[in-house]
Design a protein around this motif. Structure first.
Motif, PDB file in Angstrom:
ATOM      1  N   ARG A   1       0.864  -1.187  -0.165  1.00 60.05           N
ATOM      2  CA  ARG A   1      -0.070   0.083   0.022  1.00 60.05           C
ATOM      3  C   ARG A   1       0.906   1.107   0.082  1.00 60.05           C
ATOM      4  NH1 ARG A   1      -4.179   0.654  -2.209  1.00 60.05           N
ATOM      5  NH2 ARG A   1      -5.053  -1.348  -1.119  1.00 60.05           N
TER       6      ARG A   1
ATOM      7  N   ALA B   1      -6.826   4.009   4.160  1.00 57.91           N
ATOM      8  CA  ALA B   1      -7.171   3.662   5.356  1.00 57.91           C
ATOM      9  C   ALA B   1      -6.315   2.362   5.509  1.00 57.91           C
ATOM     10  CB  ALA B   1      -8.784   3.145   5.603  1.00 57.91           C
ATOM     11  N   SER B   2      -5.131   2.507   6.288  1.00 53.43           N
ATOM     12  CA  SER B   2      -4.251   1.250   6.514  1.00 53.43           C
ATOM     13  C   SER B   2      -3.313   1.346   7.615  1.00 53.43           C
ATOM     14  CB  SER B   2      -3.324   1.117   5.471  1.00 53.43           C
ATOM     15  OG  SER B   2      -2.276   0.412   5.715  1.00 53.43           O
ATOM     16  N   GLY B   3      -3.500   0.615   8.641  1.00 47.77           N
ATOM     17  CA  GLY B   3      -2.634   0.775   9.880  1.00 47.77           C
ATOM     18  C   GLY B   3      -1.089   0.782   9.532  1.00 47.77           C
ATOM     19  N   LEU B   4      -0.817  -0.148   8.444  1.00 45.14           N
ATOM     20  CA  LEU B   4       0.558   0.090   7.959  1.00 45.14           C
ATOM     21  C   LEU B   4       1.110   1.443   7.696  1.00 45.14           C
ATOM     22  CD1 LEU B   4       2.229  -2.624   5.592  1.00 45.14           C
ATOM     23  CD2 LEU B   4       2.286  -0.208   5.308  1.00 45.14           C
TER      24      LEU B   4
ATOM     25  N   TYR C   1      -2.568  -9.672  -5.180  1.00 45.52           N
ATOM     26  CA  TYR C   1      -3.107  -8.859  -4.292  1.00 45.52           C
ATOM     27  C   TYR C   1      -4.613  -9.600  -3.654  1.00 45.52           C
ATOM     28  CZ  TYR C   1      -5.259  -5.066  -1.760  1.00 45.52           C
ATOM     29  OH  TYR C   1      -6.368  -4.205  -0.866  1.00 45.52           O
TER      30      TYR C   1
ATOM     31  N   ASN D   1      -5.072 -11.827  -0.388  1.00 46.16           N
ATOM     32  CA  ASN D   1      -6.118 -11.542   0.487  1.00 46.16           C
ATOM     33  C   ASN D   1      -7.169 -12.537   0.451  1.00 46.16           C
ATOM     34  OD1 ASN D   1      -5.610  -9.027   1.760  1.00 46.16           O
ATOM     35  ND2 ASN D   1      -5.405  -8.150  -0.304  1.00 46.16           N
TER      36      ASN D   1
ATOM     37  N   TRP E   1      -4.248 -13.573   4.184  1.00 43.43           N
ATOM     38  CA  TRP E   1      -5.173 -13.005   4.843  1.00 43.43           C
ATOM     39  C   TRP E   1      -6.241 -13.824   5.961  1.00 43.43           C
ATOM     40  CZ3 TRP E   1      -4.838  -8.109   6.948  1.00 43.43           C
ATOM     41  CH2 TRP E   1      -5.959  -7.635   7.578  1.00 43.43           C
TER      42      TRP E   1
ATOM     43  N   ASP F   1       4.854  -6.807   5.642  1.00 41.88           N
ATOM     44  CA  ASP F   1       3.794  -7.554   5.631  1.00 41.88           C
ATOM     45  C   ASP F   1       3.547  -8.765   4.581  1.00 41.88           C
ATOM     46  OD1 ASP F   1       1.532  -7.543   7.288  1.00 41.88           O
ATOM     47  OD2 ASP F   1       0.242  -5.977   6.215  1.00 41.88           O
ATOM     48  N   TYR F   2       2.499  -9.512   4.490  1.00 41.62           N
ATOM     49  CA  TYR F   2       2.235 -10.590   4.083  1.00 41.62           C
ATOM     50  C   TYR F   2       2.230 -10.834   2.603  1.00 41.62           C
ATOM     51  CZ  TYR F   2      -2.690  -8.683   3.601  1.00 41.62           C
ATOM     52  OH  TYR F   2      -3.630  -7.959   3.449  1.00 41.62           O
ATOM     53  N   HIS F   3       2.137  -9.234   1.937  1.00 40.46           N
ATOM     54  CA  HIS F   3       2.140  -9.364   0.407  1.00 40.46           C
ATOM     55  C   HIS F   3       3.493  -9.846  -0.050  1.00 40.46           C
ATOM     56  CE1 HIS F   3      -0.580  -6.245   1.942  1.00 40.46           C
ATOM     57  NE2 HIS F   3      -1.435  -6.776   1.180  1.00 40.46           N
TER      58      HIS F   3
ATOM     59  N   HIS G   1       2.485  -7.322   9.724  1.00 37.37           N
ATOM     60  CA  HIS G   1       1.410  -6.515  10.521  1.00 37.37           C
ATOM     61  C   HIS G   1       0.255  -7.255  10.896  1.00 37.37           C
ATOM     62  CE1 HIS G   1       3.473  -2.336   9.619  1.00 37.37           C
ATOM     63  NE2 HIS G   1       4.023  -3.232   8.798  1.00 37.37           N
ATOM     64  N   ILE G   2       0.279  -8.467  10.424  1.00 36.36           N
ATOM     65  CA  ILE G   2      -1.140  -9.356  10.957  1.00 36.36           C
ATOM     66  C   ILE G   2      -0.514 -10.352  11.827  1.00 36.36           C
ATOM     67  CG2 ILE G   2      -1.758  -8.788   8.698  1.00 36.36           C
ATOM     68  CD1 ILE G   2      -0.985 -11.632   7.734  1.00 36.36           C
TER      69      ILE G   2
ATOM     70  N   ARG H   1     -11.852  -0.326   8.253  1.00 33.32           N
ATOM     71  CA  ARG H   1     -11.875  -0.853   6.940  1.00 33.32           C
ATOM     72  C   ARG H   1     -13.058  -1.893   6.980  1.00 33.32           C
ATOM     73  NH1 ARG H   1      -9.012  -4.195   5.007  1.00 33.32           N
ATOM     74  NH2 ARG H   1      -7.868  -4.642   6.939  1.00 33.32           N
TER      75      ARG H   1
ATOM     76  N   SER I   1     -13.182  -1.672   1.439  1.00 32.68           N
ATOM     77  CA  SER I   1     -11.940  -2.172   1.289  1.00 32.68           C
ATOM     78  C   SER I   1     -11.971  -3.509   0.489  1.00 32.68           C
ATOM     79  CB  SER I   1     -11.486  -2.611   2.643  1.00 32.68           C
ATOM     80  OG  SER I   1     -10.065  -3.315   2.593  1.00 32.68           O
ATOM     81  N   ARG I   2     -11.050  -3.850  -0.373  1.00 32.39           N
ATOM     82  CA  ARG I   2     -10.894  -5.116  -1.163  1.00 32.39           C
ATOM     83  C   ARG I   2     -12.237  -5.567  -1.731  1.00 32.39           C
ATOM     84  NH1 ARG I   2      -7.457  -7.656   3.835  1.00 32.39           N
ATOM     85  NH2 ARG I   2      -5.913  -5.801   3.966  1.00 32.39           N
TER      86      ARG I   2
HETATM   87  C1  G6P Z   1      -3.860  -4.231   7.070  1.00 37.34           C
HETATM   88  C2  G6P Z   1      -2.478  -4.919   6.631  1.00 37.34           C
HETATM   89  C3  G6P Z   1      -1.921  -3.817   5.557  1.00 37.34           C
HETATM   90  C4  G6P Z   1      -2.676  -3.055   4.655  1.00 37.34           C
HETATM   91  C5  G6P Z   1      -3.946  -2.559   5.469  1.00 37.34           C
HETATM   92  C6  G6P Z   1      -4.954  -2.041   4.541  1.00 37.34           C
HETATM   93  O1  G6P Z   1      -3.489  -3.557   8.097  1.00 37.34           O
HETATM   94  O2  G6P Z   1      -1.846  -5.256   7.354  1.00 37.34           O
HETATM   95  O3  G6P Z   1      -0.849  -4.032   4.859  1.00 37.34           O
HETATM   96  O4  G6P Z   1      -2.087  -2.052   4.189  1.00 37.34           O
HETATM   97  O5  G6P Z   1      -4.768  -3.743   6.224  1.00 37.34           O
HETATM   98  O6  G6P Z   1      -5.550  -2.735   3.527  1.00 37.34           O
HETATM   99  P1  G6P Z   1      -5.459  -2.893   2.242  1.00 37.34           P
HETATM  100  O7  G6P Z   1      -5.587  -4.310   1.437  1.00 37.34           O
HETATM  101  O8  G6P Z   1      -6.348  -1.683   1.701  1.00 37.34           O
HETATM  102  O9  G6P Z   1      -4.028  -2.079   1.829  1.00 37.34           O
END
Ligand code: G6P
Length: 750
Positions: free
Chosen positions: A266, A285-288, A347, A352, A356, A402-404, A426-427, A538, A575-576
């Protein structure tokens, strides 16, 4: 005061105490010797004079008795002597025999021996004092055959004992004083010499120059300790809290201004073309992003991310680079372009729909498709190419997020063997059974173990990861060090609980909390006495939004006082949305809100306000500052930064956080009301308790939470990781030096 002087003073005090103790012992011992000596003397004197005394006594020759007594008193220690009859009459005595010890005074103290048929007396003695000094008085019975004649009183001069004691005391004191001085001087000299030797030795070790093997086992511990102490107290010269400047200094000091390259799917700034044709900059909107963007602003460097915005290409240069933040230009955002198929497979698909749900315990089944896996591999390679284009030199610092990008650390390691690669998840990380369902579990683990340091939010997730490695890889686990050694290369697995910036920059332009509340209430059409609950997420099935609405419903069922008064506003960022599970969630959440609203609506009153839209950070923070309670009900969450942002927003020290126990944040924010979001009774009760909580109790909890957030902010998080990275670099450089001539620089020591 220098360490040496303090040491010498401590030495002198201890020796003083020692001297005092020794003096007391010596005094007691010598006194008991003198007394024993005295008794012996009395026996000697009396046995010499007994015969003469008896014969004169029998004849009642008082003059002769007097002469014998005068002879006895010729002994320089015997001051006076007297002879007394059994009726305590005075028979004879030396000149100036002290009256205080006359026959009538001493006689009554003589007792008959218990087993004596003739009532013979037992000798008696006492210590006393006269104007001239201390004396010892003894009364010795005189017996002829078995007939008692009377007794002799002898007065001994004891002043010589006192004189000798004083002399001994003075000599001892002088001896100890000399000893104390000598000992302290020697100690200071030796301690200085040995401290210098020792610290030289330690310094040499820390620099890796020493050859002495006996220190080797503790070397790692000492280095870690030194780094931790330096990090905690010296990085900004003041030991104060972590700030962007302090982080920058840490980077300069420990990593010599190395450029940091961060990789996250992201991007922190998305350029979107709006319906009016204007390009807007959107903060996702992302905690990361919330956590890492302030870190990158402090550190500079490059953020490599997927360029997913509709106007991203036209906002970047031909290499996909754009300087951000838009008006500050603190660092470079390097965008990587993905085709729609790549984005779908990598992605939406593998990351995801596969990883995820695999890592979150939220009752969603992971889906693994070979096609998605192929795209995931390709995209990881594509990002590895981008990283190699962005780095300067062959030993850059790369922070993989992160997991990506689970395959990326290994790919980078292959291309840049000397790079320092840190990966942070981050997860959550699931237990090994759950993780084992992934068909490519081995590839994922090996990919991640390309990193030198692998970070998770909690130790629990670290342990799960180590268990997964134990179960599915041929690798050596070092449980004591929390490390994995795979093909001779070590990966440290560490917990780094992430946090938010402090102070939050979005608050700078916001009005005070009261004014934010007034604005939000006006927007929502709430009366001033309304109570406001808030959720910010999200729209993700791991966030427990349905459980949250059900808890609100339960609250209104159980506590009618809140009906018509309590409104829960949910800011829900879509989201997604290409994934079915997320689309279904959207529909479910909407119909649930509608059902609950239908039950409790009353005129304009609706208990749930669902705002399904992206909200920019200033708007979100305005809501944080307006709410009475913020409910974070995640079913499973690595950390959850909404909980921390809520605390950071409340400089008015009001508002209560209700927090799911299944978030990483619940381990740190113990001031929140912690609940199991599935337990609607408990959750609704906590909401009621939060809404009824008196302002003082809110203030106490909020104050304590804010103190924690101020100290454990994201600069500290990044600082700790970077210092660990610096140590790793040093170790690897040392190992590289040891392996000079080794054709494979990857074969560094573990
Ligand atoms: C979580 C993940 C982040 C991600 C965020 C938002 O916090 O750990 O890597 O950026 O969700 O999700 P998105 O798929 O919109 O980036």
């Amino acid at each position: 005061m220098s360490r040496a002087v303090r040491f010498a003073m401590a030495m002198i005090v201890s020796l003083g105490l020692l001297t005092w103790g020794a003096l007391t012992i010596v005094q007691r011992t010598t006194r008991s010797w003198f007394e024993k000596d005295l008794r012996l003397r009395v026996d000697l004197v009396m046995s010499g004079a007994r015969q003469a005394l008896l014969s004169h006594w029998e004849k009642d020759d008082r003059r002769a008795l007097e002469r014998v007594l005068a002879d006895i008193a010729r002994d320089e220690r015997i001051m006076a002597a007297a002879a007394c009859g059994t009726d305590l009459s005075f028979l004879a005595g030396t000149d100036e025999f002290p009256e205080a010890f006359g026959c009538v005074r001493v006689g009554p103290h003589l007792r008959p021996a218990a087993d004596s048929p003739a009532d013979l007396w037992v000798p008696w003695s006492v210590k006393a004092s006269l104007p001239g000094g201390p004396v010892h008085v003894s009364a010795v019975p005189i017996v002829g055959g078995s007939q008692p004649f009377g007794f002799v009183v002898l007065v001994h001069d004891l002043s010589f004992v006192a004189r000798r004691e004083a002399l001994t005391r003075r000599s001892l004191l002088a001896a100890f004083a000399v000893l104390a001085m000598a000992a302290s001087i020697l100690t200071v000299i030796f301690s200085r010499l040995s401290w210098r030797d020792w610290s030289d030795e330690i310094r040499r070790f820390l620099q890796g120059d020493s050859e002495r093997p006996e220190f080797r086992p503790i070397l790692g511990d000492v280095r870690r300790l030194v780094d931790r102490v330096m990090l905690e107290h010296e990085a900004d010269g003041s030991g104060a809290g972590w700030t962007p400047d302090r982080l920058k200094q840490t980077l300069n000091r420990y990593l010599h201004r190395e450029k940091v390259v961060l990789v996250a799917n992201r991007e922190p700034y998305i350029h979107e073309r709006g319906p009016d044709g204007r390009i807007d900059v959107v903060h996702p909107a992302s905690g990361l992003v919330t956590a890492l963007e302030p870190v990158m602003r402090a550190c500079s460097g490059v953020w490599v991310a997927h360029g997913g915005g509709s106007a991203d290409r036209e906002s970047a240069d031909r290499h996909g680079r754009v300087r951000v933040p838009p008006d500050e230009n603190s660092y470079v955002l390097r965008r990587v372009w993905l085709s729609p198929e790549e984005e779908r497979g990598y992605y939406y698909g593998f990351a995801n729909e596969g990883l995820w749900p695999l890592c979150h315990l939220a009752h969603a089944r992971p889906t693994f498709r070979t096609e998605d896996w192929r795209h995931y591999q390709e995209v990881n390679r594509k990002f590895a190419d981008a990283v190699c284009e962005e780095v300067e030199g062959e030993d850059p610092i790369v922070l993989v997020q992160d997991y990506h990008f689970t395959l990326l650390p290994r790919l980078i390691r292959k291309r840049l063997p000397r790079a320092t690669v840190l990966m942070f998840l981050h997860i959550p990380w699931p237990n090994s059974e759950r993780f084992g369902v992934c068909p490519w579990r081995q590839e994922l683990l090996e990919g991640m173990l390309g990193a030198g340091i692998l970070g998770f939010h909690t130790q629990y997730h670290c342990n799960n990861f180590l268990d997964s490695v134990d179960r599915y890889l041929e690798a050596r686990l070092d449980r004591a060090e929390n490390a994995v050694v795979l093909r001779g290369r070590q990966t440290l697995v560490r917990a780094y609980p992430i946090s938010v910036e402090w102070p939050v920059r979005w608050l700078r332009d916001l009005p005070p909390a009261q004014e934010c509340r007034r604005q939000v209430f006006a927007e929502l059409g709430l009366p001033p006495n309304a109570l406001l609950g808030l959720g910010v997420d999200r729209l993700d099935y791991t966030k427990g939004v349905e459980e949250r609405f059900l808890a609100v419903e339960r609250l209104l069922d159980r506590f009618p006082e809140f009906r018509g008064r309590f409104t829960f506003v949910q800011l829900a960022a879509p989201s997604r949305t290409l994934i079915d599970r997320y689309r279904q969630l959207n529909e479910r959440v909407e119909s649930l809100a509608a059902r609950i609203n239908a039950r409790f609506e009353d005129g304009p009153y609706r208990p749930i306000v669902l705002l399904r839209a992206h909200h920019e950070p200033p708007a979100v923070f305005r809501y944080y500052r307006a709410a009475d309670v913020c409910y974070v009900s995640s079913l499973h969450d690595g950390m959850n930064l909404v909980a921390k942002e809520f605390g950071a927003a409340r400089d008015d020290e009001r508002g209560v956080l209700v927090l799911s126990e299944f978030t990483g944040a619940a381990r740190e924010l113990t001031e929140a009301l912690i609940v199991n979001p599935y337990d609607l009774e408990q959750a609704s009760e906590a909401l009621a308790a939060a809404l009824r909580m008196p302002p003082e109790a809110q203030r106490d909890r909020m104050r304590s939470m804010r103190a924690f957030l101020a100290e454990f902010n994201v600069y500290r998080w990044a600082g700790r990781m970077l210092v660990d990275a610096a140590r790793l670099r040093r170790q690897e450089r040392l190992a590289g030096r040891l392996h000079d001539g080794d054709p494979d620089p990857r074969a560094v020591l573990s």
